[in-house]
Each structure stands twice: as C-alpha cells, then as structure tokens.
Design a protein around this motif. Structure first.
Motif, PDB file in Angstrom:
ATOM      1  N   LYS A   1       0.755  -1.328   0.051  1.00 58.32           N
ATOM      2  CA  LYS A   1       0.065   0.092   0.007  1.00 58.32           C
ATOM      3  C   LYS A   1       1.080   1.330  -0.059  1.00 58.32           C
ATOM      4  N   ILE A   2       0.821   2.057  -0.757  1.00 57.64           N
ATOM      5  CA  ILE A   2       1.435   3.257  -1.196  1.00 57.64           C
ATOM      6  C   ILE A   2       1.283   4.095   0.091  1.00 57.64           C
ATOM      7  N   LYS A   3       2.353   4.506   0.703  1.00 57.29           N
ATOM      8  CA  LYS A   3       2.468   5.666   2.062  1.00 57.29           C
ATOM      9  C   LYS A   3       2.657   7.070   1.276  1.00 57.29           C
ATOM     10  N   THR A   4       1.654   7.737   1.816  1.00 57.32           N
ATOM     11  CA  THR A   4       1.415   9.321   1.492  1.00 57.32           C
ATOM     12  C   THR A   4       2.784   9.829   2.050  1.00 57.32           C
ATOM     13  N   GLN A   5       3.420   9.767   2.905  1.00 57.10           N
ATOM     14  CA  GLN A   5       4.572  10.305   3.470  1.00 57.10           C
ATOM     15  C   GLN A   5       5.857  10.193   2.639  1.00 57.10           C
ATOM     16  N   ASP A   6       5.712   8.977   1.859  1.00 55.12           N
ATOM     17  CA  ASP A   6       6.961   8.592   0.898  1.00 55.12           C
ATOM     18  C   ASP A   6       6.677   9.523  -0.511  1.00 55.12           C
ATOM     19  N   LEU A   7       5.547   9.843  -0.768  1.00 54.56           N
ATOM     20  CA  LEU A   7       5.106  10.731  -1.945  1.00 54.56           C
ATOM     21  C   LEU A   7       5.514  12.093  -1.471  1.00 54.56           C
ATOM     22  N   GLU A   8       5.324  12.517  -0.377  1.00 57.73           N
ATOM     23  CA  GLU A   8       5.391  13.836   0.237  1.00 57.73           C
ATOM     24  C   GLU A   8       7.126  13.955   0.123  1.00 57.73           C
ATOM     25  N   ASP A   9       7.612  12.934   0.663  1.00 58.98           N
ATOM     26  CA  ASP A   9       9.182  13.102   0.742  1.00 58.98           C
ATOM     27  C   ASP A   9       9.808  13.430  -0.517  1.00 58.98           C
ATOM     28  N   ILE A  10       9.295  12.688  -1.765  1.00 58.74           N
ATOM     29  CA  ILE A  10       9.797  12.843  -2.880  1.00 58.74           C
ATOM     30  C   ILE A  10       9.354  14.262  -3.559  1.00 58.74           C
ATOM     31  N   LEU A  11       8.218  14.759  -3.362  1.00 61.41           N
ATOM     32  CA  LEU A  11       7.838  16.086  -3.612  1.00 61.41           C
ATOM     33  C   LEU A  11       8.975  17.168  -3.107  1.00 61.41           C
ATOM     34  N   ILE A  12       9.121  17.051  -1.773  1.00 62.67           N
ATOM     35  CA  ILE A  12      10.110  17.968  -0.812  1.00 62.67           C
ATOM     36  C   ILE A  12      11.399  17.962  -1.237  1.00 62.67           C
ATOM     37  N   GLU A  13      12.062  16.644  -1.452  1.00 60.33           N
ATOM     38  CA  GLU A  13      13.400  16.303  -1.514  1.00 60.33           C
ATOM     39  C   GLU A  13      13.948  16.388  -3.043  1.00 60.33           C
ATOM     40  N   GLU A  14      13.039  15.915  -3.883  1.00 61.48           N
ATOM     41  CA  GLU A  14      13.486  15.911  -5.378  1.00 61.48           C
ATOM     42  C   GLU A  14      13.078  17.156  -6.156  1.00 61.48           C
ATOM     43  N   TYR A  15      11.774  17.473  -5.684  1.00 67.48           N
ATOM     44  CA  TYR A  15      11.283  18.863  -6.436  1.00 67.48           C
ATOM     45  C   TYR A  15      11.033  20.110  -5.765  1.00 67.48           C
ATOM     46  N   ASN A  16      11.824  19.999  -4.669  1.00 72.17           N
ATOM     47  CA  ASN A  16      11.918  21.289  -3.692  1.00 72.17           C
ATOM     48  C   ASN A  16      10.591  21.932  -3.284  1.00 72.17           C
ATOM     49  N   TYR A  17       9.326  21.060  -3.127  1.00 77.33           N
ATOM     50  CA  TYR A  17       8.132  21.547  -2.875  1.00 77.33           C
ATOM     51  C   TYR A  17       8.316  22.060  -1.226  1.00 77.33           C
ATOM     52  N   THR A  18       7.337  23.104  -0.839  1.00 75.48           N
ATOM     53  CA  THR A  18       6.968  23.349   0.191  1.00 75.48           C
ATOM     54  C   THR A  18       5.542  23.176   0.571  1.00 75.48           C
ATOM     55  N   ILE A  19       5.217  22.443   1.593  1.00 80.29           N
ATOM     56  CA  ILE A  19       3.621  21.800   1.840  1.00 80.29           C
ATOM     57  C   ILE A  19       3.249  22.889   2.921  1.00 80.29           C
ATOM     58  N   ASN A  20       2.114  23.600   2.468  1.00 77.26           N
ATOM     59  CA  ASN A  20       1.461  24.376   3.540  1.00 77.26           C
ATOM     60  C   ASN A  20       0.351  23.841   3.861  1.00 77.26           C
ATOM     61  N   ASN A  21      -0.110  23.497   5.238  1.00 73.26           N
ATOM     62  CA  ASN A  21      -1.257  22.946   5.337  1.00 73.26           C
ATOM     63  C   ASN A  21      -2.290  23.889   6.033  1.00 73.26           C
ATOM     64  N   ASP A  22      -1.833  25.036   6.157  1.00 66.13           N
ATOM     65  CA  ASP A  22      -2.840  26.030   7.013  1.00 66.13           C
ATOM     66  C   ASP A  22      -3.421  27.227   6.205  1.00 66.13           C
ATOM     67  N   GLU A  23      -2.728  27.559   5.245  1.00 67.59           N
ATOM     68  CA  GLU A  23      -3.164  28.493   4.517  1.00 67.59           C
ATOM     69  C   GLU A  23      -4.863  28.651   3.998  1.00 67.59           C
ATOM     70  N   LEU A  24      -5.201  27.595   3.540  1.00 65.40           N
ATOM     71  CA  LEU A  24      -6.559  27.235   2.877  1.00 65.40           C
ATOM     72  C   LEU A  24      -7.496  27.436   3.993  1.00 65.40           C
ATOM     73  N   GLU A  25      -7.350  26.892   5.240  1.00 65.18           N
ATOM     74  CA  GLU A  25      -8.051  27.081   6.239  1.00 65.18           C
ATOM     75  C   GLU A  25      -8.564  28.237   6.822  1.00 65.18           C
TER      76      GLU A  25
END
Length: 492
Positions: free
Chosen positions: A173-197
C-alpha cells in the motif's frame, strides 16, 4: 491571426463573390488574366495573391479592394470566420483523433455553406444547453479516452519506471509520506497545510499550487487517500515534465485544451501509481473466481489501496478492457443532496459505444431502479459510511443487460451530500467466462429505463412522472401509420 486562416478566409470570400457573379474558375481566369490553377489554389486557402493581383480581381469582380482583403465575412460565412478567429482549431490537438487541420480546411473550402450551416447548428445547440468551451474540452478528453479504451501504455510504463527510480514498492500500500518526501526532496516543494483553512471562500478546493515558490497549499479536511492522490498528481506533473497545467484541485477554470488533457494525464498517472495494475489484476481475478460475490470481499478490495472508492472504480475502467477484454462498459458518478429527490449525473464514461445510462441535459428524472440511485437512497436512510450494491440491469427497450456494481459514500467537501460511483459491464459470453459469480441467485435482474419520461415500463412503482416523451413518440408513430394506410388506399 494564423496566416493559414487569413488565406482561407480570402479564398472563401473570392469563391463566394465569383459564384455570386455566375463565373466559373475558367471565366474568372479569362477576365483577370490569372491562371485557373492559381485561382483554384487561392480559393482553397493555399495561396494568398500579391497586391497587384488582388487589385486585378477587385476590378474585374467589381468589388472594393478593402472589402476583398477584409477578414469580415457575410452572414452566410460568419460562423466559419468566428471559429477560425477564435483559434479553436489550434487549441484542440486534432492529431489525437487522427485528424489533420489541413483536411478540415479543405472540407470548409469545398463546401462552405453546408459547413457553415452545420457549425451554426452546433452553436445553437450549445447555447440552448449552456454548452461552454469547458464542456467542449471535457467532452473531447472523454472521447479521447473512449477511443483508446481508456488505457494508455506509455503512462503505465512511466509509473513503473518512476517506482523503480524512487524505490516505491508497488506490491505494498502506497504511503502518503513517501510521496510527500519525494516532492520535498526531489522537486523542492514546500507543503503548507494551514493557509487554505483561513479562507472560507475556498472550502471546495483541496489544493492550490504556486509555481513561483513551488508551494503546495493543501486543505486539512481531506483524508489520507485524497492527500496521496494530490501528491501523486503533483509528482506526475513534474516527472512527466508537464508545464501547461491547472494549479487548483478541483479546477476553477482552464484556458486551453492542453491544460485539460494534461490534467487527465496527471490523474491517470496518479491512479496507476496508488492502484498498481499488476496488483489490481491479481485482486480482480481472485474476486471474479468467487461463486458468490460477498460485499465484504469487494469492500476489502476498495480498502486495500490508499485511494478513494471513486479512484478504484475509475481504475477498473483502465484494467477491465485491457486485461480482461471487457470493453463494453460504462462509468457513472452521481451526486445527491440528503432529503431531496434530485440526483445529478456529473461524470460519465462509455467505452466501445454509448450505453443507455447517460447524462440527460433536459432535467428529466433518472430511473430510480438504477443501483447507482438505490445506494444513494440507502446511505441517506442509514447514515452509513459506505453502501454497496450490485444488480443486473436489463434495458428493456434496447435488449441489453449490464452487470452493475455501485458504491455510495459521503461527499467529503459538502455537508448533507453524498456521491455514488458505479461501473456497468455488458452481459455477454466474455463476462460469463471471466466472472464466476455472475449467475448466482443473489444477483437480481432488474428491468430499467433511462429516464421516467422515456421509460416503457408502465407499471413501475418508482416512476416519478408519466412517460410523456415516449407517449408523444407513440402518438407520432400512430399518426404516421394512419397516413401511410390512407396513402396506400388511395394509391391503388
């Protein structure tokens, strides 16, 4: 404006003026001193004459020079001009459907009045049904999916290559955290969980991507499977090097067909990543081998993957035609507001042919015998998390039967709302060979229609309105038969 279109409009005007003057190409050639073949090339939009030649045509056709070179067309050709100047043909990748733009231009130039009448009809229908450019784009993508049996081997291969490169075990089963890690480390993403709220106006949005800062704003209200899908789509955009894309999910608006098509590509990639083909094929073979389909078995399949039920059902439309040769199928998504009597069909896909359960734009009542509707009524009544149903739908007017599986769940973004997802597979010898439980007595065969207004099942206890459309058609047929009889009587 595209140079090819300028040439085409000039050619259309020249041909119209020539024919209005009662001249053949040969006659205009004698008048103007230009060769017949050259004039023919001009009228087909393949050549644009130099100013001195335009002046000669203007003089001999007795039309003002400025009128001849103007891009304004008269009312008979105006719709063609609108299509050309809107660059609609440029926005839609016609090559996807095996169509060359030059072929369309030839058709237009050879029969401009007939093409204009056809385009005017399409425009009129679009206006009457509030058919927007967005609707046209979405319909084009859906046709593209259907033409390819909704299976794209290049995207399937890309998922396998991606998983290998980033050491993602597709057997687990795919782990969401693994996908997030690739976005951050490989593609330099910043994940913001607060602004939309902080913005109540954005309550229906799940995510926004800001390309300049590579920031992904994502709402907290989604569950883990929805977050995994969003991450997988972002990975698709980056890994497939897609630049022309949508930046909100769900989309607010789009400006080009490529954005819509690329959104589909990214969604397909995401679905294939979180629901791997090899694993799903194995699960389906095991499911199909059962003598009786147990609800728990199907629910276990849905829960096995880090994906929503809708994603799993959509993935079935990729796998069943390819790996099980079950190509005559449809996919439907309904939405429903609690304690109402309105069911909205807002997503559909038909492979191989246009099956009966299709969207109605005339606000008719969908058949209440559909399992898609029944599971929505059940979840509203029971207030449960998930309702599953299965039946064989017998379309009496078309002599077709479909095995239909449907699931209803809560709408995660709207209070007191539910959605159902269903997949229908035409009942034939191929299905009977593949699916062991198809003949089990627990699966009921139900006569169904499409909408109450058109349904021939007159004794239906669930009918919402009389079959007024069907009755009108029957009356017309009776009238036609009587007229035919009278004509025959007095013709002998």
């Amino acid at each position: 404006m595209e140079q090819d279109y300028i040439k085409l409009i000039f050619g259309l005007k020249l041909k119209q003026i020539r024919t209005d003057r009662g001249l053949s190409l040969f006659g205009l050639s004698k008048l103007s001193g230009l060769s017949k073949s050259y004039l023919n090339e001009i009228e087909k939009g393949k050549k644009y004459p130099k100013p001195d030649k335009i002046a000669s045509l203007s003089e001999h056709l007795e039309v003002e020079y400025d009128d001849l070179v103007s891009l304004k067309l008269d009312k008979n050709l105006a719709p063609i001009g609108e299509i050309l100047q809107s660059k609609l043909l440029k926005e839609i990748p016609l090559e996807l459907f095996g169509i060359q733009e030059s072929n369309l231009i030839d058709i237009i130039s050879n029969a401009p009045q007939k093409v204009t009448a056809f385009i005017s009809t399409i425009i009129e229908i679009a206006k009457n049904y509030n058919f927007s450019k967005e609707s046209f784009y979405l319909a084009s993508v859906r046709s593209f999916q259907e033409a390819n049996n909704n299976y794209f081997s290049d995207l399937e291969s890309s998922v396998l290559t991606f998983a290998k490169e980033y050491q993602i075990d597709l057997s687990q089963k795919i782990k969401t955290q693994d996908l997030e890690d690739i976005l951050i480390e490989e593609y330099n993403y910043t994940i913001n969980n607060d602004e939309l709220e902080l913005h109540s106006e954005l309550e229906n949005l799940r995510s926004i991507y800001i390309p300049k800062s590579r920031t992904l704003l994502i709402t907290k209200s989604i569950d883990d499977s929805q977050r995994a899908f969003i991450y997988a789509k972002e990975l698709a955009y980056n890994y497939l090097k897609i630049t022309e894309r949508l930046y909100t999910f769900s989309w607010i608006k789009f400006d080009s067909f490529d954005e819509v098509l690329n959104n589909f590509y990214a969604s397909y990639f995401a679905g294939a990543l979180v629901i791997p083909r090899e694993s799903l094929v194995k699960d389906l073979k095991q499911l199909f081998s059962q003598k009786r389909l147990e609800t728990k078995s199907f629910q276990s399949l849905l829960e096995k993957y880090n994906a929503s039920p809708e994603s799993v059902y959509q993935r079935l439309t990729n796998i069943l035609p390819k790996d099980f040769k079950l190509k005559n199928l449809f996919f439907l998504r309904f939405s429903y507001k609690a304690d109402t009597d309105h069911f909205s069909l807002n997503k559909e896909l038909h492979l191989t042919k246009q099956q009966s359960p299709r969207a109605s734009e005339t606000n008719e009542f969908y058949c209440r015998r559909w399992i898609s509707v029944k599971v929505l009524e059940a979840i509203d009544q029971h207030k449960s998390e998930h309702e599953f149903g299965i039946q064989i739908s017998n379309y009496t007017s078309e002599h077709k039967q479909y095995l239909v599986l449907a699931s209803a769940t809560k709408d995660p973004f709207k209070d007191n709302r539910y959605r159902s997802i269903s997949i229908g597979i035409e009942l034939n010898s191929q299905l009977e060979r593949k699916v062991n439980f198809i003949k089990h007595k627990s699966i009921k065969t139900i006569d169904v229609g499409v909408t109450c207004e058109r349904c021939p099942i007159l004794d239906c206890e669930l009918r919402k309105i009389e079959p007024i459309v069907l009755q009108a058609k029957q009356k017309e047929d009776k009238t036609a038969n009587v007229v035919a009889g009278i004509t025959k009587k007095y013709s002998s």
